[in-house]
Design a protein around this motif. Structure first.
Motif, PDB file in Angstrom:
ATOM      1  N   ILE A 100       5.284  -2.920   6.681  1.00 33.33           N
ATOM      2  CA  ILE A 100       5.400  -1.467   6.069  1.00 33.33           C
ATOM      3  C   ILE A 100       6.896  -0.925   6.524  1.00 33.33           C
ATOM      4  CG2 ILE A 100       5.449   0.701   8.222  1.00 33.33           C
ATOM      5  CD1 ILE A 100       2.481   0.612   8.685  1.00 33.33           C
ATOM      6  N   VAL A 101       7.187  -0.704   5.225  1.00 32.50           N
ATOM      7  CA  VAL A 101       9.346  -0.776   5.762  1.00 32.50           C
ATOM      8  C   VAL A 101       9.781   1.201   5.828  1.00 32.50           C
ATOM      9  CG1 VAL A 101      11.251  -1.820   4.273  1.00 32.50           C
ATOM     10  CG2 VAL A 101       9.246  -3.168   4.780  1.00 32.50           C
ATOM     11  N   MET A 102      10.499   0.839   6.561  1.00 33.77           N
ATOM     12  CA  MET A 102      10.830   1.915   6.351  1.00 33.77           C
ATOM     13  C   MET A 102      12.267   2.239   5.266  1.00 33.77           C
ATOM     14  SD  MET A 102       9.766   3.849   8.586  1.00 33.77           S
ATOM     15  CE  MET A 102      10.563   4.744   8.784  1.00 33.77           C
ATOM     16  N   PRO A 103      12.342   3.188   4.630  1.00 31.91           N
ATOM     17  CA  PRO A 103      13.759   3.604   4.001  1.00 31.91           C
ATOM     18  C   PRO A 103      14.449   3.274   3.612  1.00 31.91           C
ATOM     19  CG  PRO A 103      12.453   5.980   3.980  1.00 31.91           C
ATOM     20  CD  PRO A 103      12.105   4.477   5.192  1.00 31.91           C
ATOM     21  N   ASP A 104      15.300   2.544   5.371  1.00 30.82           N
ATOM     22  CA  ASP A 104      16.262   1.908   5.164  1.00 30.82           C
ATOM     23  C   ASP A 104      16.102   0.225   4.635  1.00 30.82           C
ATOM     24  OD1 ASP A 104      15.427   1.305   7.620  1.00 30.82           O
ATOM     25  OD2 ASP A 104      17.052   2.282   8.939  1.00 30.82           O
TER      26      ASP A 104
ATOM     27  N   GLY B 101       1.687   0.323  13.295  1.00 32.52           N
ATOM     28  CA  GLY B 101       0.484  -0.534  13.088  1.00 32.52           C
ATOM     29  C   GLY B 101      -0.495   0.152  12.819  1.00 32.52           C
ATOM     30  N   TRP B 102      -1.009  -0.574  11.995  1.00 34.52           N
ATOM     31  CA  TRP B 102      -2.266   0.875  11.602  1.00 34.52           C
ATOM     32  C   TRP B 102      -3.578   0.384  11.284  1.00 34.52           C
ATOM     33  CZ3 TRP B 102      -0.599   1.930   5.488  1.00 34.52           C
ATOM     34  CH2 TRP B 102       0.833   2.834   5.787  1.00 34.52           C
TER      35      TRP B 102
ATOM     36  N   LYS C 180       7.453   3.701   4.475  1.00 37.59           N
ATOM     37  CA  LYS C 180       6.854   4.619   5.395  1.00 37.59           C
ATOM     38  C   LYS C 180       8.417   5.714   4.949  1.00 37.59           C
ATOM     39  CE  LYS C 180       5.532   6.313   9.980  1.00 37.59           C
ATOM     40  NZ  LYS C 180       3.813   6.797   9.278  1.00 37.59           N
ATOM     41  N   HIS C 181       7.913   7.272   4.473  1.00 33.56           N
ATOM     42  CA  HIS C 181       8.519   8.228   4.229  1.00 33.56           C
ATOM     43  C   HIS C 181       8.283   8.786   4.840  1.00 33.56           C
ATOM     44  CE1 HIS C 181      11.160   6.617   0.527  1.00 33.56           C
ATOM     45  NE2 HIS C 181      10.153   6.344  -0.132  1.00 33.56           N
TER      46      HIS C 181
END
Length: 326
Positions: free
Chosen positions: A118-122, A129-130, A217-218
């Protein structure tokens, strides 16, 4: 050639579309079909596809906005035996897609799940974690694992609205299953979660812990978050209904059978939580801020207490059932 159809859903996706297509184009010719479903884009998305995307078996669909409605429309046009959702911005390397496909064929799987990074837009990693990440960590193995029904159901309901589905852009699905049982559209953005728990004793699910992919992840809009909250009581009730099916069809010698009684208690807690959520929602919709209402403060306290009990029981069940067929 892989017997896979790649579905690309879009709606005003130009901000990430160029990079997304650049990642897909080197290997799209290796899959049987590409289906693009666009929901009334006005930013040049459709025009960009027509100019830059080509495939011997390319299908374009226009569909009104609606996440799972659009997905379901695309699914009905799929010709391959398996399908993959290449949502814009989320990256599944071709090597990973091949791994998923090989596992699906070898295990005769209906669903193959993998845990995305999972990566943020930046570009910063998100370590929250899911359920699929927590499951793979608890499994402590990189080998593909066929999920028994009770184990699958417990891990699918222990952290609702989150389920083992994680991101569909990291998974592979048997087309015939989704054509006959499409994603439900009445659960807001939790349609894939509802799909995951609705039929607990059907389909063959396999977890592939070592397959790599990236999920961007937006931030969700306020409307999306509120819609998710409103749909949760309905999702909890669906879990209860699905449990009845599971308990009737599970045999005494199946893994996890001895946990059905405690699982029933867990789902009763979810029903209580759903009732509290509905009461809380009705208070929030009033003119007076919730923190000025004694009833609202009491409801919030009760929900926190119930959440703690629910979490303790859910975590205990998950720990006792993980890897039950190993």
């Amino acid at each position: 050639m892989l017997d896979i159809s790649v579905i690309i859903p879009t709606r005003n996706s130009m901000g990430h579309l160029k990079a997304h297509l650049n990642a897909l184009l080197p290997w799209l010719s290796e899959v049987k079909q590409v289906v693009v479903v666009d929901s009334e884009s006005t930013d040049g998305t459709v025009e960009y596809f027509h100019e830059h995307l080509s495939h011997p078996n390319l299908v374009f669909i226009e569909h009104p906005p609606g996440l799972y409605e659009s997905w379901n429309a695309a699914i009905q046009r799929v010709e391959a035996n398996y399908l993959h959702f290449a949502t814009v911005g989320d990256v599944m390397p071709f090597e990973s897609l091949v791994e998923l496909y090989q596992i699906a064929v070898n295990e005769d799987a209906d669903v193959v799940l993998s845990p995305p990074e999972i990566v943020m837009p930046d570009g910063q990693r998100n370590f929250a974690g899911w359920p699929i990440h927590r499951y793979c960590e608890a499994l402590s193995s990189n080998e593909p694992y066929v999920l028994p029904s009770v184990e699958r159901f417990i891990w699918n309901v222990h952290a609702l609205p989150g389920t083992l589905i994680g991101s569909s852009s990291s998974n592979l699905y048997r087309t015939s299953v989704l054509k006959s049982e499409p994603f439900p559209c009445e659960y807001g953005h939790a349609g894939d979660s509802a799909w995951a728990i609705a039929r607990p004793h059907t389909e063959r699910w396999v977890v592939a812990p070592a397959v790599e992919s990236i999920f961007i992840k937006h931030a969700s809009s306020g409307r999306q978050r509120w819609g998710s909250v409103l749909s949760r009581p309905k999702l909890y009730q669906l879990a209860v209904d699905a449990f009845r099916t599971l308990s009737r069809s599970t045999k005494a010698d199946e893994p996890g059978y001895s946990l059905l009684g405690e699982l029933h208690l867990l789902l009763e807690m979810y029903v209580q939580k759903g009732q509290l959520v509905e009461e809380w929602n009705s208070v929030r919709e009033g003119a007076i801020p919730w923190f000025l209402q004694p009833r609202a403060i009491g409801l919030r306290r009760k929900r926190k207490q119930l959440d703690l009990k629910l979490r303790c029981l859910a975590d205990d069940l998950c720990a006792r059932v993980v890897g039950s067929e190993k």
